[in-house]
Design a protein around this motif. Structure first.
Motif, PDB file in Angstrom:
ATOM      1  N   SER A  91      -2.627   6.842  -3.550  1.00 44.93           N
ATOM      2  CA  SER A  91      -2.633   5.189  -3.503  1.00 44.93           C
ATOM      3  C   SER A  91      -4.044   4.407  -3.411  1.00 44.93           C
ATOM      4  CB  SER A  91      -1.732   4.664  -2.240  1.00 44.93           C
ATOM      5  OG  SER A  91      -2.481   5.075  -1.033  1.00 44.93           O
ATOM      6  N   SER A  92      -4.943   5.461  -3.106  1.00 43.59           N
ATOM      7  CA  SER A  92      -6.356   4.885  -3.390  1.00 43.59           C
ATOM      8  C   SER A  92      -7.507   5.935  -3.459  1.00 43.59           C
ATOM      9  CB  SER A  92      -6.712   3.790  -2.191  1.00 43.59           C
ATOM     10  OG  SER A  92      -7.112   4.871  -1.192  1.00 43.59           O
ATOM     11  N   ILE A 141     -10.059   8.693  -4.082  1.00 38.71           N
ATOM     12  CA  ILE A 141     -10.191   9.759  -5.045  1.00 38.71           C
ATOM     13  C   ILE A 141      -8.634  10.388  -5.503  1.00 38.71           C
ATOM     14  CG2 ILE A 141     -10.560  12.366  -4.869  1.00 38.71           C
ATOM     15  CD1 ILE A 141     -12.965  11.473  -2.991  1.00 38.71           C
ATOM     16  N   ARG A 173       1.522   6.688   2.128  1.00 43.13           N
ATOM     17  CA  ARG A 173       2.417   5.868   2.916  1.00 43.13           C
ATOM     18  C   ARG A 173       2.717   4.614   2.420  1.00 43.13           C
ATOM     19  NH1 ARG A 173      -1.536   5.434   8.008  1.00 43.13           N
ATOM     20  NH2 ARG A 173      -2.980   5.118   6.153  1.00 43.13           N
ATOM     21  N   TYR A 185     -14.723  15.688  12.007  1.00 40.94           N
ATOM     22  CA  TYR A 185     -14.045  15.452  10.644  1.00 40.94           C
ATOM     23  C   TYR A 185     -14.793  16.409   9.872  1.00 40.94           C
ATOM     24  CZ  TYR A 185     -14.246  13.594   6.081  1.00 40.94           C
ATOM     25  OH  TYR A 185     -14.247  13.406   4.708  1.00 40.94           O
ATOM     26  N   THR A 244     -14.766   4.563  -2.145  1.00 41.49           N
ATOM     27  CA  THR A 244     -13.404   4.504  -1.850  1.00 41.49           C
ATOM     28  C   THR A 244     -13.111   3.606  -0.740  1.00 41.49           C
ATOM     29  OG1 THR A 244     -13.107   6.340  -0.494  1.00 41.49           O
ATOM     30  CG2 THR A 244     -13.049   6.882  -2.667  1.00 41.49           C
ATOM     31  N   ARG A 301     -11.705   1.920   5.915  1.00 44.28           N
ATOM     32  CA  ARG A 301     -10.624   2.699   7.165  1.00 44.28           C
ATOM     33  C   ARG A 301     -11.382   3.042   8.093  1.00 44.28           C
ATOM     34  NH1 ARG A 301      -5.494   3.969   4.061  1.00 44.28           N
ATOM     35  NH2 ARG A 301      -5.905   3.584   1.715  1.00 44.28           N
TER      36      ARG A 301
HETATM   37  N1  LIG Z   1     -14.779   8.725   0.198  1.00 41.04           N
HETATM   38  C1  LIG Z   1     -15.903   9.667   0.618  1.00 41.04           C
HETATM   39  O1  LIG Z   1     -17.153   9.460   0.812  1.00 41.04           O
HETATM   40  C2  LIG Z   1     -15.482  11.061   0.641  1.00 41.04           C
HETATM   41  C3  LIG Z   1     -16.454  11.933   0.968  1.00 41.04           C
HETATM   42  C4  LIG Z   1     -15.867  13.356   1.078  1.00 41.04           C
HETATM   43  C5  LIG Z   1     -14.694  13.585   1.392  1.00 41.04           C
HETATM   44  N2  LIG Z   1     -13.802  12.636   1.221  1.00 41.04           N
HETATM   45  C6  LIG Z   1     -12.377  13.003   1.144  1.00 41.04           C
HETATM   46  O2  LIG Z   1     -11.611  12.538   0.156  1.00 41.04           O
HETATM   47  C7  LIG Z   1     -10.220  12.548   0.454  1.00 41.04           C
HETATM   48  C8  LIG Z   1      -9.591  11.207  -0.141  1.00 41.04           C
HETATM   49  O3  LIG Z   1     -10.361   9.802   0.455  1.00 41.04           O
HETATM   50  P1  LIG Z   1     -10.820   8.877  -0.322  1.00 41.04           P
HETATM   51  O4  LIG Z   1     -12.210   8.594  -0.088  1.00 41.04           O
HETATM   52  O5  LIG Z   1      -9.840   8.641  -1.495  1.00 41.04           O
HETATM   53  O6  LIG Z   1     -10.323   7.591   1.050  1.00 41.04           O
HETATM   54  P2  LIG Z   1      -9.324   6.475   0.712  1.00 41.04           P
HETATM   55  O7  LIG Z   1      -9.337   5.570  -0.524  1.00 41.04           O
HETATM   56  O8  LIG Z   1      -9.287   5.862   2.268  1.00 41.04           O
HETATM   57  O9  LIG Z   1      -7.861   7.369   0.400  1.00 41.04           O
HETATM   58  C9  LIG Z   1      -7.076   8.018   1.356  1.00 41.04           C
HETATM   59  C10 LIG Z   1      -5.696   8.253   0.889  1.00 41.04           C
HETATM   60  O10 LIG Z   1      -5.042   8.951   2.053  1.00 41.04           O
HETATM   61  C11 LIG Z   1      -3.731   8.202   2.082  1.00 41.04           C
HETATM   62  N3  LIG Z   1      -3.363   8.671   3.724  1.00 41.04           N
HETATM   63  C12 LIG Z   1      -4.044   8.241   4.808  1.00 41.04           C
HETATM   64  N4  LIG Z   1      -3.497   8.496   5.761  1.00 41.04           N
HETATM   65  C13 LIG Z   1      -2.154   9.075   5.543  1.00 41.04           C
HETATM   66  C14 LIG Z   1      -0.990   9.563   5.835  1.00 41.04           C
HETATM   67  N5  LIG Z   1      -0.656   9.553   7.032  1.00 41.04           N
HETATM   68  N6  LIG Z   1       0.066  10.233   5.169  1.00 41.04           N
HETATM   69  C15 LIG Z   1      -0.320  10.199   3.815  1.00 41.04           C
HETATM   70  N7  LIG Z   1      -1.257   9.743   3.022  1.00 41.04           N
HETATM   71  C16 LIG Z   1      -1.962   9.106   3.898  1.00 41.04           C
HETATM   72  C17 LIG Z   1      -4.102   6.906   1.807  1.00 41.04           C
HETATM   73  O11 LIG Z   1      -3.025   6.187   1.485  1.00 41.04           O
HETATM   74  P3  LIG Z   1      -1.986   5.239   2.404  1.00 41.04           P
HETATM   75  O12 LIG Z   1      -3.009   4.372   3.250  1.00 41.04           O
HETATM   76  O13 LIG Z   1      -1.012   4.650   1.252  1.00 41.04           O
HETATM   77  O14 LIG Z   1      -1.214   6.246   3.094  1.00 41.04           O
HETATM   78  C18 LIG Z   1      -4.778   6.958   0.415  1.00 41.04           C
HETATM   79  O15 LIG Z   1      -4.234   7.218  -0.295  1.00 41.04           O
HETATM   80  C19 LIG Z   1     -10.142  12.680   1.820  1.00 41.04           C
HETATM   81  O16 LIG Z   1      -9.538  13.874   2.181  1.00 41.04           O
HETATM   82  C20 LIG Z   1     -11.443  12.224   2.316  1.00 41.04           C
HETATM   83  O17 LIG Z   1     -11.660  13.198   3.611  1.00 41.04           O
HETATM   84  C21 LIG Z   1     -14.202  11.443   0.931  1.00 41.04           C
END
Ligand SMILES: NC(=O)c1ccc[n+]([C@@H]2O[C@H](COP(=O)([O-])OP(=O)(O)OC[C@H]3O[C@@H](n4cnc5c(N)ncnc54)[C@H](OP(=O)(O)O)[C@@H]3O)[C@@H](O)[C@H]2O)c1
Length: 264
Positions: free
Chosen positions: A14-15, A17, A37, A154, A189, A194
């Motif tokens: 949904s958002s 990556i 979700r 984390y 992102t 969050r």
């Molecule tokens: N952004 C960074 O700098 C960064 C760096 C390293 C690693 N990461 C990793 O990249 C991955 C993606 O994160 P992002 O940066 O794209 O952040 P994001 O934009 O906040 O995306 C997180 C995603 O996870 C979903 N999610 C959260 N809680 C959930 C639940 N209980 N059940 C199902 N889905 C759930 C959210 O959708 P809903 O709210 O609709 O459920 C959303 O689609 C994560 O594993 C994060 O740890 C991010």
């Protein structure tokens, strides 16, 4: 290249990556199953992607921290014979020192970042190994390599994701299943919103756009990498790191403690 016929199931679609994976995998011809979700947001993405690319896009709304929802997604992964790719991107994390966040937060993070990812990874690994084809992409983080620089809870969970992916690659890589851990650095992102943090506090030269991160990660997958660090300029640096790790191997388990501890 990834298959143009198989379906990809993307968590966290949904958002951020996960959403970028959905867009780019559809552009490659994959049908999609989008998991997160927020059902309304997923439906809007499914409609747009379907119109733009013509691929079939299904929404499977699930809270992956809820056992019943996780079981539904796991069963889909285990039984859908069209599935060729699993992308585990759903995840969250706090910023700042670990003790600044409540203990309950880490339990919820474990459920999402570790338990759900492991459950879906094993379900896909079994199904893909039986079919002799498929790929699993697990989104870890560079903090898996430098836990001293980020929230320890984390970072430890992301180290789990890296170890699970590397270990499984060694176990089933010869069965036609590709495994890849993707280690993003700071990526623009909703992750920071969050976490209640301001990404504007981070130097701009450290922040990658999600679409660039995913394009690089897919190039790494195409190249057969087990670990992809999109921001790392020299692949040799990673190879040296891995070589140092394996150099320890012969001495990691011995009958007697080392002489430097007073034995021998
Ligand atoms: N952004 C960074 O700098 C960064 C760096 C390293 C690693 N990461 C990793 O990249 C991955 C993606 O994160 P992002 O940066 O794209 O952040 P994001 O934009 O906040 O995306 C997180 C995603 O996870 C979903 N999610 C959260 N809680 C959930 C639940 N209980 N059940 C199902 N889905 C759930 C959210 O959708 P809903 O709210 O609709 O459920 C959303 O689609 C994560 O594993 C994060 O740890 C991010």
């Amino acid at each position: 290249m990834t298959s143009h016929t198989g379906t990809a199931l993307v968590t966290g679609a949904s958002s951020g990556i996960g959403a970028a994976y959905a867009d780019q995998l559809a552009a490659r011809g994959h049908g999609l199953i989008l998991v997160a979700r927020d059902a309304a947001r997923l439906r809007a993405a499914a409609e747009r992607i379907g119109q733009e690319t013509g691929v079939a896009v299904e929404v499977l709304a699930a809270d992956l921290t809820r056992p019943a929802d996780l079981a539904t997604v796991r069963d889909r992964v285990a039984t859908d014979a069209r599935l060729a790719l699993l992308v585990n991107s759903a995840g969250l994390g706090p910023l700042g020192p670990s003790l600044d966040s409540p203990a309950e937060l880490y339990d919820g993070m474990l459920d999402l970042n570790v338990r759900a990812l492991q459950t879906l990874t094993f379900a896909a690994a079994r199904a893909f190994a039986d079919r002799g084809r498929g790929a699993i992409v697990n989104v870890s983080s560079v903090v898996a390599l430098i836990p001293e620089r980020f929230n320890a809870g984390y970072a430890a969970q992301k180290a789990f994701v890296l170890a699970l992916t590397q270990g499984l690659a060694a176990e089933i890589g010869d069965k036609g299943v590709r495994l890849q851990a993707v280690l993003p650095g700071v990526t623009r992102t909703e992750f920071f919103d969050r976490a209640g943090a301001d990404i504007g506090q981070i130097p701009a030269e450290m922040i990658m756009e999600a679409r660039d991160l995913v394009a690089a990660a897919l190039a790494g997958l195409d190249a057969g990498e087990t670990v992809t660090i999109p921001s790392l300029p020299e692949a040799d640096d990673w190879q040296a790191f891995e070589a140092a790790r394996f150099h320890l191997g012969p001495n990691l388990s011995r009958r007697v403690p080392a002489a430097r501890y007073g034995f021998g």
